[in-house]
Structure formats: C-alpha cells, structure tokens
Write an enzyme that holds these catalytic residues in place. Sequence first.
Site, PDB file in Angstrom:
ATOM      1  N   PHE A 109       1.694  -3.087   4.620  1.00 20.93           N
ATOM      2  CA  PHE A 109       2.154  -4.500   5.115  1.00 20.93           C
ATOM      3  C   PHE A 109       3.333  -4.707   4.930  1.00 20.93           C
ATOM      4  O   PHE A 109       3.987  -4.178   3.825  1.00 20.93           O
ATOM      5  CB  PHE A 109       0.976  -5.431   4.656  1.00 20.93           C
ATOM      6  CG  PHE A 109      -0.300  -5.537   5.009  1.00 20.93           C
ATOM      7  CD1 PHE A 109      -0.695  -4.771   5.922  1.00 20.93           C
ATOM      8  CD2 PHE A 109      -0.820  -6.878   4.494  1.00 20.93           C
ATOM      9  CE1 PHE A 109      -2.177  -4.845   6.126  1.00 20.93           C
ATOM     10  CE2 PHE A 109      -2.201  -6.852   5.136  1.00 20.93           C
ATOM     11  CZ  PHE A 109      -2.816  -5.996   5.997  1.00 20.93           C
TER      12      PHE A 109
ATOM     13  N   HIS B 133      -1.370   8.898   5.098  1.00 18.01           N
ATOM     14  CA  HIS B 133      -1.825   7.437   4.701  1.00 18.01           C
ATOM     15  C   HIS B 133      -3.235   7.500   5.253  1.00 18.01           C
ATOM     16  O   HIS B 133      -4.104   6.782   4.485  1.00 18.01           O
ATOM     17  CB  HIS B 133      -0.853   6.578   5.377  1.00 18.01           C
ATOM     18  CG  HIS B 133      -1.111   5.186   4.917  1.00 18.01           C
ATOM     19  ND1 HIS B 133      -1.028   4.880   3.767  1.00 18.01           N
ATOM     20  CD2 HIS B 133      -1.419   3.808   5.653  1.00 18.01           C
ATOM     21  CE1 HIS B 133      -1.312   3.520   3.408  1.00 18.01           C
ATOM     22  NE2 HIS B 133      -1.463   2.959   4.808  1.00 18.01           N
TER      23      HIS B 133
ATOM     24  N   CYS C  82       0.697  -1.242  -0.112  1.00 17.96           N
ATOM     25  CA  CYS C  82      -0.053   0.148   0.205  1.00 17.96           C
ATOM     26  C   CYS C  82       0.792   1.262  -0.143  1.00 17.96           C
ATOM     27  O   CYS C  82       0.172   2.233  -0.207  1.00 17.96           O
ATOM     28  CB  CYS C  82      -0.932  -0.041   1.324  1.00 17.96           C
ATOM     29  SG  CYS C  82      -1.970  -1.476   1.013  1.00 17.96           S
TER      30      CYS C  82
ATOM     31  N   GLU D 237      -0.112   7.035  13.128  1.00 22.41           N
ATOM     32  CA  GLU D 237       0.560   7.778  11.924  1.00 22.41           C
ATOM     33  C   GLU D 237       0.592   9.375  12.697  1.00 22.41           C
ATOM     34  O   GLU D 237       1.437  10.248  12.680  1.00 22.41           O
ATOM     35  CB  GLU D 237      -0.201   7.840  10.967  1.00 22.41           C
ATOM     36  CG  GLU D 237       0.308   8.703   9.717  1.00 22.41           C
ATOM     37  CD  GLU D 237      -0.695   8.674   8.536  1.00 22.41           C
ATOM     38  OE1 GLU D 237      -1.718   8.249   8.429  1.00 22.41           O
ATOM     39  OE2 GLU D 237      -0.075   9.501   7.446  1.00 22.41           O
TER      40      GLU D 237
ATOM     41  N   LYS E 114      -8.460   9.073   1.637  1.00 21.86           N
ATOM     42  CA  LYS E 114      -9.026   8.026   1.545  1.00 21.86           C
ATOM     43  C   LYS E 114     -10.574   8.188   1.997  1.00 21.86           C
ATOM     44  O   LYS E 114     -11.282   7.174   1.923  1.00 21.86           O
ATOM     45  CB  LYS E 114      -8.248   6.940   2.744  1.00 21.86           C
ATOM     46  CG  LYS E 114      -7.032   6.487   1.897  1.00 21.86           C
ATOM     47  CD  LYS E 114      -6.392   5.265   2.714  1.00 21.86           C
ATOM     48  CE  LYS E 114      -5.025   5.013   2.010  1.00 21.86           C
ATOM     49  NZ  LYS E 114      -3.995   6.017   2.102  1.00 21.86           N
TER      50      LYS E 114
ATOM     51  N   HIS F  77      -9.648   2.861   0.351  1.00 21.88           N
ATOM     52  CA  HIS F  77      -8.208   2.737   0.232  1.00 21.88           C
ATOM     53  C   HIS F  77      -7.859   1.869  -1.169  1.00 21.88           C
ATOM     54  O   HIS F  77      -8.142   0.829  -1.299  1.00 21.88           O
ATOM     55  CB  HIS F  77      -7.673   1.642   1.328  1.00 21.88           C
ATOM     56  CG  HIS F  77      -6.219   1.545   1.604  1.00 21.88           C
ATOM     57  ND1 HIS F  77      -5.447   1.634   0.623  1.00 21.88           N
ATOM     58  CD2 HIS F  77      -5.563   1.014   2.865  1.00 21.88           C
ATOM     59  CE1 HIS F  77      -3.979   1.453   1.229  1.00 21.88           C
ATOM     60  NE2 HIS F  77      -4.227   1.042   2.460  1.00 21.88           N
TER      61      HIS F  77
END
Lengths: 401, 84, 384
Positions: A388, A293, A162, A304, A323, A328
């Site tokens: 990830f 993010h 991502c 974050e 987002k 996402h």
Amino acid sequence: MNRVVVTGLGPVSSIGIGVSAFTDGLRTGRSGISPISSFDASGFPHRNAGEVPDFQPERLLRRIDAARWGRSSQFAAAAARLALTDSGLDPAAVEADRVGAVVGTTSGESVVVEAVTAQQVEGGFDQMDPDLLGQITAGRLAHAVNTELELTGESLTLATACSASNYAIGYAYDMLATGEADVMFAGGADSVCRWAHAGFYRLGALTADACSPFDRDRSGILTGEGGAILMLENLDQARDRGARIYAEVLGYGLNCDANHPVAPDRTSIAECMRMAHRNASIKPEDVDYISAHGTGTPANDSVEAHAILDVFGDRVPPVSSIKSMIGHTMGAASGFGAIAGTLAIAHGFLPPTINWSNPDPALDRLDPVPNTARTAAVRVVQNNGFAFGGNNAIVLIGAVE
Amino acid sequence: MTQTDPRMAELRDIVAEVLELESEELTETGDFVADYEADSLRAIEILARIDKKFKIEIPQSELPQLNNLKAVYDAVVRHSAGGA
Amino acid sequence: MTGVVVTGWSAVGPAGVGRAALADRLAGAQVAVPTTDGRTVLAEPAPATPVEVTTLVDEPLPTLTGHARVDFDVRAHLGRKGTSFYDRATALAVVACGDALRDAQADVNDTNRARLGVVLGTSLGSFRSTSGYTRDTLVQEKPYQVNPVLFPNTVMNCAAGQAAIRYGLRGVNATVATGPLAFLDALRYGSNAITCGYVDAMLVGAVEEFSPHRAWVTSLTGRPGQQVPTGEAATVFLLARTVRPDWTGPYPEAEILALTTAYGPGGGAAADRALTGCVRRAVRRAGVDPIEITAVLTGETEPDDTDEYVPACAALGHQPTRLRVSRLFGRCDAATGGLALATFLAAAPAEAAPTLTLLTARSPDGGTAAAIVRGWFGAGASGR
C-alpha cells in the site's frame, strides 16, 4: 564499500520456528493456515489465517519480559534471538554500539491497539489501560530486538507496510556497506488482527481457505503473522570469525508508484526491478529464482507477473510465492521471502507455490514451481516486496563468489 | 420513473460524496471511472452505503456493470423488487 | 559531515501553515534574543496557553484544550478531490510537503520526480484511524462493515504515500515509526538515501495529529501532576546534497552536519550513556568546537524532565541554552524533533549570523538520537 553477507536466520512462522523447521516447511510445502484463534472471528464469513499458535515467547526470549511487550515486538525479538544463535556470533567479540536492528512492519502493535480499543468501546476512553498504552508505539519492535540482544547501536522501525522487511534489509545493507555498523539484525514482524482481516475482506481481497498465488482461480490473500529477522554482517568480518555464510546481499531498489494507495502499478514495479538490478550490478539473466510478492489476489499476481515478463523477456526464471504456505505476513512478508531466498541459495532448492491447480492462461510463461519444492542450483535470488502507498522494494541476494 | 423516485436523489448524494463531487456535478450517465476517477475501493463503499441506507445488498460481483449513476439506480430497483 | 542541506521547509500546526506563521508565533514568544554584541541567541520561552479544541472532536476529551490548529481545513489548501478521506495526520503532512516544495522553490517535473522521495516519521500512524477501524469491527452489525476507502489510513505509511500521489514523487518513499526519535531517524534515513545516490532530494518530516485518542494517551500515561497539553504538527524539510541539481532549490539555509543514534537497553542510566555517546560522536563528526553550540533543542516534555539536557551537556562540557518546543506546542511525540528544527530555523531574523545547534531525542525504552545543524543562512521569514 564493504560486501554484506547473511550469516544468521531467525524465522518465527506458522510453518516452523527456527531455521531448520522453517526450511523443512518450505521443502515439504507445508501449509501454516488454521482457523483464527487470536480474535473472535465468528462474525466473519472467512475465518482462516496464518497464525503462529506454537509461539511461546518465554521459551525463546532471554532478557525481555514478554508481559511488557506487545505480540509484534515479541515476534521481532524472538526472531532476532534465533538469528543470533543461528549465526554462532559471540556478542562479546563485537562492539555493541556497532550492532543495531532495523525492523519493518505494517501494523506495528496492532494487537495492543485492538485491546485498548475494546476497552474504549466497553467503558469509554478513560478505561484504556495505561500499561497497554505504553506498549502501543511501533518503535518498540526494533527496541525489543536491541533490548533482548543488548545492542547499543541503531534501533529503527520502518513502517512501509507490506514491503517493510525489504526496506529494513536495504537500510541495514547500507549501514554495513558504508561502515556505519558491523552487524545488523534486519527483517520484520506483524500480528494477525481484526482490522486487517476486516479491511481485506471488505476489499474483496481475502480468500476463504487456501491462498493460491498465480493460479487461474486465485481469489485473495489470507492474513498471516510472525517475525522474520536476518543477521547481516560485512564479509571480511564473517570470514575472520569463520562464520557459516549463507549468501550475500547484492543490493536493492526502492521506488514509489505515486499513483494509487492500493492498486499496484506494472510500469513502476518493472522500473523498481531494473533499479534493483542496477544497484546490485547484475543483469536479468543472472537471476535464477524470484521470490514473488505473490499475494494471491487476481490483481497483484497479474500485475507482478506482467512486470516480471516486461523485465525478463523470454528468459523468465521460476517465480514462486511462499504466501501460499504462510499467508500474507504483512511487514514480515519480504523478510520471510528473503530468508526463503537465502535458503534456496544455501541448499539448492526452489520453495513451491502450494494450493496451485490450474495454470492462468494470461500468465502462461510463468513457472510458479507448483506444489512441490524443486532441486535447483540457485546463485541469484530476486526478492519482491510491494505495498500500500505504492512502496516497492526489491532485494537481490546471491551466492558468495 | 427515475425522475420521481426519491431514492434517485439519495443515491446521487451517496455517490457524489464517495466520489468527492458536488451532487450537481454527477450526471446519470457519467462514467464513474473515466469521468470521475473512481476506483474499486470507492465502488465497494458505494455498495456498502446503499446497504446501510436502503437495506439492499447488491453483490460485489455486479460491480463491473455499475459504472454510472443510472446503472446503480437500476440495480437498487432490481434488488429491492423481490423484498419490497 | 553528511554533506546535506535544507533548501526549504514548512511547518503546519498550531501557528498555522508555513514558515511565516511559525516565525510570527516565535516572535511573540520571544524565542530569539539579540545580544549586546549584535548576535542572536535562542531563549527558552514561557509555556504557551493551549486553545479550546472541543470543536475538533465529537468524542469526550480529558481536557478541553490542546495545542491544535482548530481551523485547519485541508480543502482550503488542496481542494476536495482526493482529500475527503484523508485522516488528519495525512492532511497535515500532505499540506506541509507541498508548502515545503513551494518554500524551497523546487521545480518538480517529469525529468526529476523519480529522483525525489519522501520520508515521514510517526509513532503509530493515525491511532484514531486504526482504533476507529477496529471499533467498527466491534460495533457494526457485522464485523466487516468497515469503509474500504479508509483502509489505507490504517497503514502507517499512508501520509507518505498520499504525499507521493499528490505531488508525483516517485523516488524512495519511506515511513519511520520511532515516536520521539522519528524525526531524527527520518533525517538519517533521508540523508542516507541521498548520500547513497538513490535519490537527489528527499522531503523529510514528521507528523502527529490532534485526536481524542492521542489526548487520552497523553492524559493516561503522563506523570501525575505534570500534565502537558496534547499538541499536533507536521513539519517537512527539503533535503539535498550541498552540491545539488538546480531543481532542488536555489538557497541552502541550513546544513545538517552530523546525525547519530544509539540505544541504551532498558532506558535509565544506559540511555543516559547512549545519549552522551551520541552527542560526543555528533560533535566529532561535525568537526565543530562544542563551545560553538549555543542552544540545545530537546524533546523533553514534562516540566522537571532533564533526561536529554543533562546527558547532552555531559558530552558538550558546557550548558548551552535549552529550548523545549513542548513548552510552545505541547506533547507532539513524533513531530517534536521536526518542530525543534523548524523553531531553530524560524526563530532568527533574516540577517542573523550562522549558528550551530544541537537537537536531541530520547524514547522511554532507551532509544536516543542527536543532530548538529548549522543554520541561519538568511533563514528568517522575510527572506522568502
């Protein structure tokens, strides 16, 4: 080292296809979320996603035959075509072997994998369609861009999940800065698929209707899809050809948590920010806006935000997450973030975090640009991407000085 | 009683496998996170396997309390009481 | 010149784990041949016989044999903790990363782990993991009854991320997914990360697992009558600058002289031209006389395939020995290029004189890549 600038934008998103529709979507805080139609979601308790139902590849693609390429490759190629058109570059005026593509992705041709898996479940392994198996590899995302635009330089697919678009922009930046290439198409693409929807639901990370990053009651992501490609070239060339220059790529930072496959790591993310600032030769106080993010899960947004507070101290710039509007989009996510950040600089506005109702008392020093876009002078944008595998990637974009 | 309930042994096997332990390494009160390096993914998978094996749905909202084998066993007993 | 050297490496695959196992296999296949003037040259081996693989899988297979390491057991190398939910590709890659660090005698500790990264090549990650996950959404009572612990395996960066976790590697961590080009692309990515100064060293590799899914892809997409056994391997090389920190290992055994890539849209003649151009540029950048390149290691798989060798020879102006690692290890997709470099390094006896080789790769859509490597600085198995 050459300076590297953004001169073309190609968003294929659920809030708009093409730069003007996408800009309008950001400015008006449009939601691209709709009931899932690309697979049968009836058995899932949550059935919404940020699909791009208006995507008609044959209307955007000129060279590649959509039937021979998977959906993610189509997104990548269409986004690159839009970026080239937006840039006004005459392809004949550059050497084709000095022009390349770097495309980031999380799940590659997931729709194709799912189609052959359905065949496998129904009729056995030998019933998988060989033509579809020929479309299954992730390398085709970049190859689709090269084929569509007849580029004979680099053709690289980066599968760093991502944050992959930021990796792609970073690598393209290096190729241009070191003189390995003259023009690069960089960004990412992914498609909505069953397995990601199921996996995120199972993790308890998928919300029902609206993604609300940085809200007190945020409850998860919505999966999304699309293609986000930026055309980058070196500054001298852009000036020589009289190009409209949106912004400059100042540098980037990459690191790895090396800790947990899924959970983000505050210290490591903060270090990635500092590294990106160093590589871009800027200080935290130079940053006017952070394109977060901001997935909308309780864990991501908290980690974050605290990493941002660690790095920025008492001078925290506005932090919003697109987002909230497009979901996402996985490997395309930081590409859309980079496009939004570029537009923020070019047009002087901050994209909002929509669906925001309640401040999170744990994040009280954070300004998420709630619900409505805001006019602001933006000179430096920090675009966050986490993933990830602990794959952190942060790109800094600035106004051309 | 936990000692005689055969479900305890079955739960021990389930939890040990997900936490990558030998069954005898897992004590009833050993903390999943502090003692066995569990994470939320593994905790969710333990619930999923319990659901499959015993047809007992323990809500994910109870996860924070399910920090050792005894707590998991108690939850299984609690949630099966109504249906049994 | 890229200014990047290999200080150690590992191959995990049909021959076993590590360089000695591979060297034994290559000696048996007579890949290195002494010449009358005292040099060593490479020779193309006869196709190797695949082994029975039915014990590896429960699913039906198109053929009962393949080039797999049937007895590979990740627990024997890494223990149980943290490894039970690895997929096979991750297990092969993580074992190879650790063995490469050991082989290089690298000293990884808290003072340097942020300066050491990983880049691995793949085709689509573990096809078995993604397809299996999707399968569960289709066959389970409810579509979300999937295993959360296996979810990270469906993401293509799983192997690189797990290698970082296992060995505490906090530098640049990347995954390139360009199939047959992936290893050479990983070499380029890793070299760039080093020369741009983002890290001091990179583990650079590629991996492909044996699975029924891949075996069926091989069977259903291969040319009729030219079936090649499905293979698997993970190969990993520790790369660092020529002038490098001590912790990256004492012995350079190969130098990456040039790495190039080009695309031929649509494949065919356009890709022939792209590959010829790649090799020409690589020769120029390496600053070598093409006649010194005595072997070309290609990714060609099927018996009558000359799609790489012919365009490469057109650039070199002569016809060096061709070596197709697929003859020894079957169709290994993304792992092919890494097996080629490992084969080159493992083939020579320790006392062999340095020599130059060309590695090539090509994808069906038109992607091409080339590398020129100078190797054999005391590289043989007995040297470690």
